[in-house]
Design a protein around this motif. Structure first.
Motif, PDB file in Angstrom:
ATOM      1  N   ALA A  11       0.833  -1.208   0.000  1.00 33.77           N
ATOM      2  CA  ALA A  11       0.000   0.000   0.000  1.00 33.77           C
ATOM      3  C   ALA A  11       0.865   1.254   0.000  1.00 33.77           C
ATOM      4  CB  ALA A  11      -0.944  -0.007   1.203  1.00 33.77           C
ATOM      5  N   LEU A  12       1.890   1.256   0.836  1.00 36.36           N
ATOM      6  CA  LEU A  12       2.799   2.403   0.887  1.00 36.36           C
ATOM      7  C   LEU A  12       3.559   2.573  -0.427  1.00 36.36           C
ATOM      8  CD1 LEU A  12       4.147   1.925   4.509  1.00 36.36           C
ATOM      9  CD2 LEU A  12       2.645   3.771   3.702  1.00 36.36           C
ATOM     10  N   LYS A  13       3.982   1.451  -1.012  1.00 37.08           N
ATOM     11  CA  LYS A  13       4.698   1.505  -2.291  1.00 37.08           C
ATOM     12  C   LYS A  13       3.793   2.076  -3.386  1.00 37.08           C
ATOM     13  CE  LYS A  13       7.086  -1.429  -5.623  1.00 37.08           C
ATOM     14  NZ  LYS A  13       7.480  -2.801  -5.964  1.00 37.08           N
ATOM     15  N   TRP A  51      -8.304  -5.555   0.663  1.00 35.78           N
ATOM     16  CA  TRP A  51      -8.272  -4.573   1.745  1.00 35.78           C
ATOM     17  C   TRP A  51      -9.124  -3.383   1.350  1.00 35.78           C
ATOM     18  CZ3 TRP A  51      -3.466  -1.354   3.553  1.00 35.78           C
ATOM     19  CH2 TRP A  51      -3.744  -0.783   4.794  1.00 35.78           C
ATOM     20  N   LYS A  52     -10.244  -3.227   2.028  1.00 38.11           N
ATOM     21  CA  LYS A  52     -11.165  -2.144   1.708  1.00 38.11           C
ATOM     22  C   LYS A  52     -10.852  -0.916   2.549  1.00 38.11           C
ATOM     23  CE  LYS A  52     -14.905  -5.183   0.315  1.00 38.11           C
ATOM     24  NZ  LYS A  52     -14.649  -5.101  -1.091  1.00 38.11           N
ATOM     25  N   ILE A  53     -10.503   0.146   1.859  1.00 41.96           N
ATOM     26  CA  ILE A  53     -10.298   1.448   2.487  1.00 41.96           C
ATOM     27  C   ILE A  53     -11.269   2.392   1.793  1.00 41.96           C
ATOM     28  CG2 ILE A  53      -8.723   3.395   2.752  1.00 41.96           C
ATOM     29  CD1 ILE A  53      -6.430   1.449   2.889  1.00 41.96           C
ATOM     30  N   PRO A  62      -5.322  12.857   7.726  1.00 44.13           N
ATOM     31  CA  PRO A  62      -4.257  13.842   7.939  1.00 44.13           C
ATOM     32  C   PRO A  62      -2.890  13.332   7.492  1.00 44.13           C
ATOM     33  CG  PRO A  62      -5.423  13.369  10.007  1.00 44.13           C
ATOM     34  CD  PRO A  62      -5.956  12.456   8.967  1.00 44.13           C
ATOM     35  N   SER A  63      -2.713  12.002   7.518  1.00 41.38           N
ATOM     36  CA  SER A  63      -1.443  11.402   7.096  1.00 41.38           C
ATOM     37  C   SER A  63      -1.732  10.132   6.303  1.00 41.38           C
ATOM     38  CB  SER A  63      -0.578  11.058   8.312  1.00 41.38           C
ATOM     39  OG  SER A  63       0.521  10.255   7.918  1.00 41.38           O
ATOM     40  N   VAL A  64      -1.337  10.146   5.041  1.00 43.68           N
ATOM     41  CA  VAL A  64      -1.509   8.963   4.188  1.00 43.68           C
ATOM     42  C   VAL A  64      -0.720   7.796   4.778  1.00 43.68           C
ATOM     43  CG1 VAL A  64      -1.043   8.017   1.898  1.00 43.68           C
ATOM     44  CG2 VAL A  64      -1.965  10.332   2.120  1.00 43.68           C
ATOM     45  N   ALA A  65       0.485   8.065   5.260  1.00 48.92           N
ATOM     46  CA  ALA A  65       1.313   6.997   5.839  1.00 48.92           C
ATOM     47  C   ALA A  65       0.623   6.348   7.025  1.00 48.92           C
ATOM     48  CB  ALA A  65       2.678   7.551   6.260  1.00 48.92           C
ATOM     49  N   ASP A  66       0.062   7.168   7.919  1.00 46.81           N
ATOM     50  CA  ASP A  66      -0.608   6.609   9.095  1.00 46.81           C
ATOM     51  C   ASP A  66      -1.823   5.776   8.703  1.00 46.81           C
ATOM     52  OD1 ASP A  66       1.268   7.795  10.706  1.00 46.81           O
ATOM     53  OD2 ASP A  66      -0.040   9.427  11.368  1.00 46.81           O
ATOM     54  N   LEU A  67      -2.601   6.255   7.747  1.00 45.01           N
ATOM     55  CA  LEU A  67      -3.784   5.506   7.308  1.00 45.01           C
ATOM     56  C   LEU A  67      -3.382   4.156   6.727  1.00 45.01           C
ATOM     57  CD1 LEU A  67      -6.878   5.354   6.686  1.00 45.01           C
ATOM     58  CD2 LEU A  67      -6.287   6.269   4.438  1.00 45.01           C
ATOM     59  N   THR A  72      -5.735  -1.387  12.278  1.00 47.08           N
ATOM     60  CA  THR A  72      -7.145  -1.590  12.579  1.00 47.08           C
ATOM     61  C   THR A  72      -7.990  -1.762  11.331  1.00 47.08           C
ATOM     62  OG1 THR A  72      -7.490   0.791  12.647  1.00 47.08           O
ATOM     63  CG2 THR A  72      -7.021  -0.320  14.740  1.00 47.08           C
ATOM     64  N   ALA A  73      -7.477  -1.391  10.183  1.00 45.69           N
ATOM     65  CA  ALA A  73      -8.234  -1.581   8.947  1.00 45.69           C
ATOM     66  C   ALA A  73      -8.283  -3.075   8.649  1.00 45.69           C
ATOM     67  CB  ALA A  73      -7.582  -0.844   7.792  1.00 45.69           C
ATOM     68  N   THR A  74      -9.435  -3.561   8.229  1.00 40.21           N
ATOM     69  CA  THR A  74      -9.609  -4.993   8.037  1.00 40.21           C
ATOM     70  C   THR A  74      -9.903  -5.316   6.584  1.00 40.21           C
ATOM     71  OG1 THR A  74     -10.525  -5.135  10.251  1.00 40.21           O
ATOM     72  CG2 THR A  74     -10.935  -6.994   8.802  1.00 40.21           C
ATOM     73  N   PRO A  75      -9.167  -6.260   6.002  1.00 38.89           N
ATOM     74  CA  PRO A  75      -9.466  -6.663   4.639  1.00 38.89           C
ATOM     75  C   PRO A  75     -10.890  -7.190   4.544  1.00 38.89           C
ATOM     76  CG  PRO A  75      -7.392  -7.621   5.348  1.00 38.89           C
ATOM     77  CD  PRO A  75      -8.051  -7.015   6.548  1.00 38.89           C
TER      78      PRO A  75
END
Length: 129
Positions: A11-13, A51-53, A62-67, A72-75
């Motif tokens: 996701a970060l990549k 992974w549903k966001i 506020p921060s893409v990296a933190d999200l 806690t996000a669940t696929p």
């Protein structure tokens, strides 16, 4: 089940690729992202990793990296359809970036993106595609 470290890394990549920068400590539009690329990222994470966001969460975090590193996000978890959207039209990076970017895509890619986005919208509303 939470996303694996590999999913977080992917996701970060992807976010770094779409944003064209390594530093993801800021909001999506603040970092120069477009609505189209945000939709592509959300769609790719769902399609390739389950992974549903919520798109609105990516656009307003506020921060893409933190999200993208939140454990806690669940696929596969449904996004609450009754959650009010805090999204407002950004001063820059909204439709003024989205439409020209769409126009540059080949017709087949525009159609494929439209189908994926429609499927996402219908799944959010609880309707069947």
């Amino acid at each position: 089940m939470t996303p694996t470290d590999d999913v977080h890394a992917q996701a970060l990549k992807l976010a770094r690729t779409y944003l064209g920068r390594d530093d993801l400590n800021g909001g999506w539009f603040e970092l120069g992202g477009s609505s189209l690329d945000a939709a592509r990222l959300v769609s790719s994470l769902d399609h390739d990793h389950g992974w549903k966001i919520a798109l609105q969460d990516l656009l307003t975090a506020p921060s893409v990296a933190d999200l993208l590193t939140a454990s806690t996000a669940t696929p596969g978890a449904p996004v609450a359809a009754d959650t009010p959207s805090p999204v407002t039209a950004p001063a820059a990076g909204g439709a003024d970036v989205l439409w020209p970017a769409l126009a540059r895509l080949p017709a087949g890619e525009r159609l494929a993106l439209a189908h994926r986005l429609l499927g996402y919208v219908l799944s959010e509303s609880g309707e069947q595609p």
